[in-house]
Motif scaffolding. Structure first.
Motif, PDB file in Angstrom:
ATOM      1  N   LEU A   1       0.835  -1.209   0.000  1.00  0.00           N
ATOM      2  CA  LEU A   1       0.000   0.000   0.000  1.00  0.00           C
ATOM      3  C   LEU A   1       0.866   1.254   0.000  1.00  0.00           C
ATOM      4  CD1 LEU A   1      -2.726  -1.108   2.580  1.00  0.00           C
ATOM      5  CD2 LEU A   1      -3.121  -0.600   0.157  1.00  0.00           C
ATOM      6  N   ILE A   2       1.968   1.222   0.727  1.00  0.00           N
ATOM      7  CA  ILE A   2       2.882   2.375   0.750  1.00  0.00           C
ATOM      8  C   ILE A   2       3.488   2.581  -0.636  1.00  0.00           C
ATOM      9  CG2 ILE A   2       5.047   3.257   1.694  1.00  0.00           C
ATOM     10  CD1 ILE A   2       4.348   1.777   4.310  1.00  0.00           C
ATOM     11  N   ASN A   3       3.881   1.486  -1.281  1.00  0.00           N
ATOM     12  CA  ASN A   3       4.427   1.587  -2.643  1.00  0.00           C
ATOM     13  C   ASN A   3       3.421   2.182  -3.606  1.00  0.00           C
ATOM     14  OD1 ASN A   3       6.889   0.604  -1.932  1.00  0.00           O
ATOM     15  ND2 ASN A   3       6.661  -1.385  -2.915  1.00  0.00           N
ATOM     16  N   GLU A   4       2.141   1.900  -3.377  1.00  0.00           N
ATOM     17  CA  GLU A   4       1.071   2.416  -4.229  1.00  0.00           C
ATOM     18  C   GLU A   4       0.601   3.804  -3.782  1.00  0.00           C
ATOM     19  OE1 GLU A   4      -1.883  -0.649  -4.002  1.00  0.00           O
ATOM     20  OE2 GLU A   4      -0.531  -2.168  -4.835  1.00  0.00           O
ATOM     21  N   ASN A   5       1.273   4.353  -2.766  1.00  0.00           N
ATOM     22  CA  ASN A   5       0.967   5.675  -2.215  1.00  0.00           C
ATOM     23  C   ASN A   5      -0.434   5.742  -1.602  1.00  0.00           C
ATOM     24  OD1 ASN A   5       2.357   8.098  -1.726  1.00  0.00           O
ATOM     25  ND2 ASN A   5       1.124   9.180  -3.243  1.00  0.00           N
ATOM     26  N   LYS A   6      -0.924   4.613  -1.141  1.00  0.00           N
ATOM     27  CA  LYS A   6      -2.219   4.570  -0.451  1.00  0.00           C
ATOM     28  C   LYS A   6      -1.943   4.616   1.049  1.00  0.00           C
ATOM     29  CE  LYS A   6      -4.228   1.841  -4.212  1.00  0.00           C
ATOM     30  NZ  LYS A   6      -4.783   0.520  -4.644  1.00  0.00           N
ATOM     31  N   LEU A   7      -1.509   5.803   1.496  1.00  0.00           N
ATOM     32  CA  LEU A   7      -0.988   5.938   2.851  1.00  0.00           C
ATOM     33  C   LEU A   7      -2.081   5.840   3.914  1.00  0.00           C
ATOM     34  CD1 LEU A   7       1.623   8.781   2.251  1.00  0.00           C
ATOM     35  CD2 LEU A   7       1.882   6.307   1.996  1.00  0.00           C
ATOM     36  N   SER A   8      -3.262   6.341   3.625  1.00  0.00           N
ATOM     37  CA  SER A   8      -4.362   6.266   4.600  1.00  0.00           C
ATOM     38  C   SER A   8      -4.740   4.819   4.864  1.00  0.00           C
ATOM     39  CB  SER A   8      -5.577   7.051   4.095  1.00  0.00           C
ATOM     40  OG  SER A   8      -5.264   8.424   3.974  1.00  0.00           O
ATOM     41  N   GLN A   9      -4.826   4.007   3.785  1.00  0.00           N
ATOM     42  CA  GLN A   9      -5.151   2.589   3.947  1.00  0.00           C
ATOM     43  C   GLN A   9      -4.040   1.859   4.693  1.00  0.00           C
ATOM     44  OE1 GLN A   9      -6.632   2.606  -0.504  1.00  0.00           O
ATOM     45  NE2 GLN A   9      -6.960   0.578   0.369  1.00  0.00           N
TER      46      GLN A   9
ATOM     47  N   VAL B   1      -0.364   5.403 -17.754  1.00  0.00           N
ATOM     48  CA  VAL B   1      -1.429   5.839 -16.852  1.00  0.00           C
ATOM     49  C   VAL B   1      -0.958   5.625 -15.423  1.00  0.00           C
ATOM     50  CG1 VAL B   1      -3.383   5.494 -18.406  1.00  0.00           C
ATOM     51  CG2 VAL B   1      -2.509   3.562 -17.111  1.00  0.00           C
ATOM     52  N   ASP B   2      -1.280   6.553 -14.555  1.00  0.00           N
ATOM     53  CA  ASP B   2      -0.876   6.457 -13.146  1.00  0.00           C
ATOM     54  C   ASP B   2      -2.075   6.021 -12.308  1.00  0.00           C
ATOM     55  OD1 ASP B   2       1.727   7.398 -13.730  1.00  0.00           O
ATOM     56  OD2 ASP B   2       0.964   9.449 -13.781  1.00  0.00           O
ATOM     57  N   ASP B   3      -2.411   4.732 -12.409  1.00  0.00           N
ATOM     58  CA  ASP B   3      -3.573   4.222 -11.681  1.00  0.00           C
ATOM     59  C   ASP B   3      -3.172   3.428 -10.435  1.00  0.00           C
ATOM     60  OD1 ASP B   3      -2.507   1.982 -12.835  1.00  0.00           O
ATOM     61  OD2 ASP B   3      -4.246   1.504 -14.085  1.00  0.00           O
ATOM     62  N   GLY B   4      -1.868   3.330 -10.143  1.00  0.00           N
ATOM     63  CA  GLY B   4      -1.427   2.630  -8.939  1.00  0.00           C
ATOM     64  C   GLY B   4      -1.357   1.126  -9.080  1.00  0.00           C
ATOM     65  N   ARG B   5      -1.889   0.578 -10.183  1.00  0.00           N
ATOM     66  CA  ARG B   5      -1.872  -0.874 -10.364  1.00  0.00           C
ATOM     67  C   ARG B   5      -0.541  -1.318 -10.968  1.00  0.00           C
ATOM     68  NH1 ARG B   5      -7.077  -0.323 -12.800  1.00  0.00           N
ATOM     69  NH2 ARG B   5      -6.143  -0.898 -14.783  1.00  0.00           N
TER      70      ARG B   5
END
Length: 630
Positions: A64-72, A355-359
């Motif tokens: 999640l950190i790598n995907e910049n999903k810091l809140s999750q 595309v910067d979709d985090g996937r």
């Protein structure tokens, strides 16, 4: 006796189970796979229980950190039980540190002891420490942090660390280098410092003197490049075992990826050949199929053309599978790139946009594009390398301008290590600029810090005292912005006598410019692709006349040629390879997730009184290219 033996057996089994559990946790921590996304790790956690579940949850946090999903990531960390094992506690603290530095928050690294971490944990530890030392502007500690990162990096991380280490040392000034303490046995560090001095001494900006022609300037640039090569080869002979030896070929022009060792490659070229984007697709296709004229020594390809403007992506993928294709090149438009990324065909893909979709794609998928954001990052690198420390961006106030500003600011923040920041001033449309000119209302040299979130200017007060201006604007916009700057500052910006250097982008570089434009922009540095800036007679004879007369088409044509060369080397391409190929669109490197980036060629406008150029005419292709980039 039997009782003693039974007791001994039980004790050994318990001890073995305990050690095995510890090793399981260690292996989970050390074998984090960055190609797996957070959904994968979360599914593993949901299918597990007990200590195993916690291991998978900690790996999910890292993803999640790598995907910049810091809140999750923070939310999942808060759900962990209090009774973690010592190894799990270390991973928990490391994740907390990674989140803190990404948010720009303080973090107490003393909670961890560096000598009690395994290699994977040590690598994360020194990444956190490096960011904290950047914030503290401690050059000496940063230099040592990079050495520790080299020590603990995995094989897949070594290239990234090497490139980042050189990126740090190559940007140091003489006074900064002097701040680094070197012990007698720190041979590797001494090598980096000596290489920094070599680069600093032989990579100075060429000053244009009055009366210099473009040929004279180009000759001086070539001479300096040759001197840099000689100096680096001399350094290499003194440090034969230094890790930076891998970078030597980059500066001596000897580095290139070998072509794949396969028979004729069967490639599906997915492009729009009809509809509003057909001019892009057809020009890239023309460059792709004519690439052998430029590189006849490279292997041929069996090319199959598929039109993305008339068939849906899932149908095209099915055709690709049925025809036993080795590689997909394309698609071009963002919505199609997002779709093929989602479909994740088993066949590898070289997408011509991103595309910067985090996937993270499950198949091998690389991304090669000519984007304004990439050009802005390259401009930040170039301007910083010329010892400029307070840049002002001037861009139009629209989505494109904000994207350029955000990309420039992010790159500047990374290379400046927090020692300075980028500023922006937004300007209006051509009509607004013309109105300002009619009312003698010039542009003042003021700007506001750029927000990393959306590229907008922050609400803090304006700043002045800039030493560099970068303008990302069209030709028509730049012909108004430059005189408005001169009017607003009561000086001729960027003409050599000014303390403020002036830089422009390929967006304003066109085939034919007026004599007034060349005079106004005299000594302004501009960026463009090598096929335009460094065009040879042989290359010129190979370019179709209709393409040669429009730089927008030339860039797309060069993109097609470079895509063909990348396809020939696709099996060799990996993340974090620096300057692995001199392309016609720039010196190519790869960053995270196999994104191909380009370093452009930089030249200066030189006003020559003998030149008589006619004003440029905007062709249909130029207008279409403008609409596409925006």
């Amino acid at each position: 006796m039997k009782i003693k033996q039974s007791f001994y057996t039980i004790v050994m089994l318990v001890l073995f189970s305990f050690l095995n559990a510890c090793n399981l946790t260690l292996s989970k921590s050390a074998n984090f796979d960055e190609t797996k996304d957070s959904n994968y790790y979360l599914s593993q956690a949901e299918a597990s229980s007990g200590s195993k579940k916690i291991d998978w949850q900690l790996l999910t946090v890292r993803a999640l950190i790598n995907e910049n999903k810091l809140s999750q990531a923070n939310s999942l960390l808060s759900q962990l039980p209090a009774n973690l094992s010592p190894e799990q506690q270390k991973d928990q603290l490391l994740s907390q540190g990674e989140i803190a530095i990404r948010k720009g928050l303080p973090f107490n690294l003393n909670q961890l002891s560096a000598d009690q971490l395994n290699d994977s944990q040590s690598y994360r530890y020194y990444l956190i420490k490096l960011v904290l030392d950047r914030q503290a502007r401690n050059i000496d500690q940063q230099a040592h942090d990079y050495l520790f990162l080299q020590k603990f990096a995995s094989e897949t991380q070594k290239k990234q660390v090497l490139n980042n280490t050189w990126n740090f040392f190559s940007k140091l000034s003489g006074s900064q280098i002097n701040k680094i303490s070197v012990l007698e046995d720190e041979v590797t560090l001494k090598g980096w410092i000596d290489l920094s001095y070599v680069y600093l001494s032989n990579n100075k900006k060429i000053e244009i003197q009055e009366g210099d022609t473009s040929k004279v300037v180009n000759a001086r640039n070539s001479y300096q490049e040759n001197q840099l090569k000689i100096a680096i080869l001399d350094w290499a002979s003194k440090y034969p075992n230094h890790p930076a030896q891998q970078l030597v070929s980059m500066y001596t022009g000897q580095q290139t990826l070998p072509v794949d060792n396969v028979k004729t490659k069967k490639v599906a070229l997915l492009l729009p050949f009809n509809g509003p984007s057909k001019i892009f697709g057809n020009t890239i296709r023309q460059g792709y199929v004519e690439a052998t004229k430029f590189y006849p020594e490279e292997p041929q390809q069996d090319i199959i053309l598929l039109d993305t403007s008339i068939s849906p992506m899932d149908s095209l993928i099915q055709q690709v599978k049925e025809q036993n294709i080795d590689l997909i090149v394309g698609p071009l438009l963002k919505e199609n790139v997002a779709k093929i990324k989602q479909l994740a065909p088993a066949i590898p893909v070289l997408a011509l946009n991103k595309v910067d979709d985090g996937r993270i794609p499950s198949n091998k998928m690389c991304f090669f594009t000519l984007s304004p954001e990439d050009e802005a990052r390259d401009a930040a690198e170039h301007i910083y390398s010329q010892n400029k420390r307070k840049p002002l961006l001037i861009v139009t106030e629209n989505d494109l301008g904000r994207r350029v500003a955000k990309s420039f600011a992010k790159q500047w923040s990374q290379i400046a290590d927090g020692s300075s920041q980028a500023y922006v001033q937004y300007v209006g449309s051509v009509d607004t600029l013309k109105n300002n000119m009619n009312h003698n209302s010039g542009i003042k040299l003021t700007g506001r810090p750029i927000s990393f979130e959306d590229g907008s200017a922050t609400t803090s007060s304006s700043y002045t005292g800039f030493d560099a201006i970068y303008v990302y604007a069209s030709y028509d916009e730049l012909t108004l912005i430059k005189p408005l700057l001169d009017l607003g500052t009561d000086q001729s910006i960027g003409n050599g006598s000014s303390a403020v250097a002036f830089y422009s982008s390929s967006k304003s570089h066109v085939v034919s410019t007026s004599n007034d434009f060349n005079y106004e922009l005299n000594q302004t540095e501009y960026a463009d692709i090598p096929l335009i800036v460094d065009l040879t007679e042989t290359q010129s004879s190979n370019i179709p006349e209709n393409i040669k007369q429009d730089y927008s088409l030339t860039r797309l044509y060069a993109m097609g040629i470079d895509a063909w060369r990348l396809a020939n080397r696709f099996n060799q391409i990996d993340s974090y390879q620096f300057n692995f190929l001199d392309g016609l669109t720039g010196k190519m490197s790869t960053s995270s997730q196999c994104e191909v980036t380009r370093a452009l060629s930089w030249q200066q406008y030189v006003y020559e009184t003998s030149e008589t150029s006619e004003p440029t005419e905007t062709t249909e292709a130029s207008e279409a290219s403008k609409q596409q980039s925006e």
